[in-house]
Enzyme design. Sequence first.
Site, PDB file in Angstrom:
ATOM      1  N   GLU A 179       0.830  -1.223   0.000  1.00  0.00           N
ATOM      2  CA  GLU A 179       0.000   0.000   0.000  1.00  0.00           C
ATOM      3  C   GLU A 179       0.855   1.260   0.000  1.00  0.00           C
ATOM      4  OE1 GLU A 179      -2.770  -0.442   3.283  1.00  0.00           O
ATOM      5  OE2 GLU A 179      -4.132  -1.592   2.034  1.00  0.00           O
ATOM      6  N   GLU A 374      -5.606  -8.211  -1.007  1.00  0.00           N
ATOM      7  CA  GLU A 374      -6.287  -8.034   0.288  1.00  0.00           C
ATOM      8  C   GLU A 374      -7.739  -7.695   0.021  1.00  0.00           C
ATOM      9  OE1 GLU A 374      -4.727  -5.328   3.260  1.00  0.00           O
ATOM     10  OE2 GLU A 374      -2.676  -5.786   2.644  1.00  0.00           O
TER      11      GLU A 374
HETATM   12  C1  BG6 Z   1      -4.432  -2.790   4.858  1.00  0.00           C
HETATM   13  C2  BG6 Z   1      -3.076  -3.234   5.328  1.00  0.00           C
HETATM   14  O1  BG6 Z   1      -4.463  -1.402   4.931  1.00  0.00           O
HETATM   15  O2  BG6 Z   1      -5.565  -3.146   5.580  1.00  0.00           O
HETATM   16  C3  BG6 Z   1      -3.085  -4.346   6.361  1.00  0.00           C
HETATM   17  O3  BG6 Z   1      -2.235  -3.588   4.263  1.00  0.00           O
HETATM   18  C4  BG6 Z   1      -4.240  -4.125   7.297  1.00  0.00           C
HETATM   19  O4  BG6 Z   1      -1.840  -4.340   7.005  1.00  0.00           O
HETATM   20  C5  BG6 Z   1      -5.534  -4.210   6.503  1.00  0.00           C
HETATM   21  O5  BG6 Z   1      -4.264  -5.019   8.381  1.00  0.00           O
HETATM   22  C6  BG6 Z   1      -6.792  -4.130   7.344  1.00  0.00           C
HETATM   23  O6  BG6 Z   1      -6.730  -3.024   8.174  1.00  0.00           O
HETATM   24  P1  BG6 Z   1      -6.947  -3.131   9.738  1.00  0.00           P
HETATM   25  O7  BG6 Z   1      -6.630  -1.801  10.232  1.00  0.00           O
HETATM   26  O8  BG6 Z   1      -8.368  -3.519   9.917  1.00  0.00           O
HETATM   27  O9  BG6 Z   1      -6.021  -4.165  10.219  1.00  0.00           O
END
Ligand code: BG6
Length: 481
Positions: A179, A374
């Site tokens: 990211e 993701e």
């Molecule tokens: C993304 C990141 O922004 O979202 C991850 O690459 C992160 O590291 C994921 O865990 C989900 O966000 P969060 O804050 O719910 O863990």
Amino acid sequence: MVFPKDFLWGGATAANQYEGGYNEGGRGLANVDVVPHGEDRYPIIAGQMKHLDFDNEHYYPAKTGVDFYHRYKEDIALIAEMGFKTFRISIAWTRIFPNGDENEPNEEGLQFYENVFKELRKHDIEPLVTITHFDMPVHLIEEYGGWRNRKLVGFYEKLVRVLFTRYKDLVTYWITFNEINMIMHLPFMGAGLVFEEGENQEEIKYIAAHHEMVASASATKIAKEINPDFQIGCMLAAGVAYPNTPDPKDVREAQIANQNSYFFVDVQSRGEYPNYALKYLERQGIEIPFEEGDKELLKENTVDYISFSYYSSKLAAHPDNLESQGKTEGNVMGTLKNPYLEASEWGWQIDPLGFRITMNEMYDRYQKPLFVVENGLGAVDTPNENGNIIDDYRIDYLQAHIQEMKNAVELDGVELIGYTTWGAIDLVSASTGEMSKRYGFVYVDRDDEGNGTLDRSKKKSFDWYKNVIESNGEDLTNIKG
Ligand code: BG6
């Protein structure tokens, strides 16, 4: 069948939230280690931390993560049971170079990842490796100021040369920076930036971003020299911004919001700074310290594929039109509330169609294969009276998103390499440091204060995802309850 036979289904994790073992195997101290859980977390990730060490008042979740360091065989057996074709992990820089500026790497750290990759290969799982995921040695921050310093490019080059050489035959898919656009929102995690009073923070972030983009291009070059079959990707926190109303002022605002995130991929995929960015930087009086050869390096070493995270869309409005609409949370960047969308318990709005729209936008813009690395729902999981977690809400989210991903491939012709859900095994949240914000198919017994056995157990979604993979995405059905 919509997806090709070799479509890479799987899950994603990051060392700083998953691995733990922070002081084992010769590992050095990392920026994320010293970020506590609790309300002090935000100022730190926004770059306001001065004392880069632990204190007695806070709990530091990254120290243990969920202990992948000791449990990797168990975790890999679980994901193999689900039929994973790929598994995304990241390298803790501090395992390879504990301080970041040593000449020789730490053999124990290299051996750890070699063991992990071999274990994955044993189960026919393709490793997908992020080189840095919100992670860097504290020493590089204290001594050099993090990515604001050009010297970081050299340290990163040394790191990737070691990784590419050692894992030449074990890894094919690499991601240079997780990211990368998050540098604008999480400068401490994204680039090890700590700001002094009165500094021009925006300028420093753009300079650090330039260094990361140069380092990324240089990594691509080094990768191809070592193994021409390597596939190198950039990674964007994606999610299209819609205009709040048809008022052209809102439409323009949405366009700016989208350009602000595509800027990074424009450089990494097209190989040059886009004009809108050059003009903006000029207006702000921000000078990017281009060195001789940077432009050529960026142009000649663009990425092979575009990877991205997608959790939600965003909504943009011109400041004149702002009053009426409430704000909500969302992947670190707060956004306006979209009345057409439901939101998660953490206020992240749920927009499966926005996933298809985002994929189309990115594919139209870059014409390169995409990789969803993701996607998922952060939710509280409560075991029922039999101790089982019936996470139909998570299945609903994933089902709807996979359906739109299918539409993007089947109906819109988007080229897609694979799909990895976030946090296949529960892990620490990046934004809040909580354990209670869970994403996994596998439950981990651990709470927000670090209590619990760390034992793993399967949630209902475990078998559901197994079936999705087995049917190559053809069968998404779920019988509720
Ligand atoms: C993304 C990141 O922004 O979202 C991850 O690459 C992160 O590291 C994921 O865990 C989900 O966000 P969060 O804050 O719910 O863990």
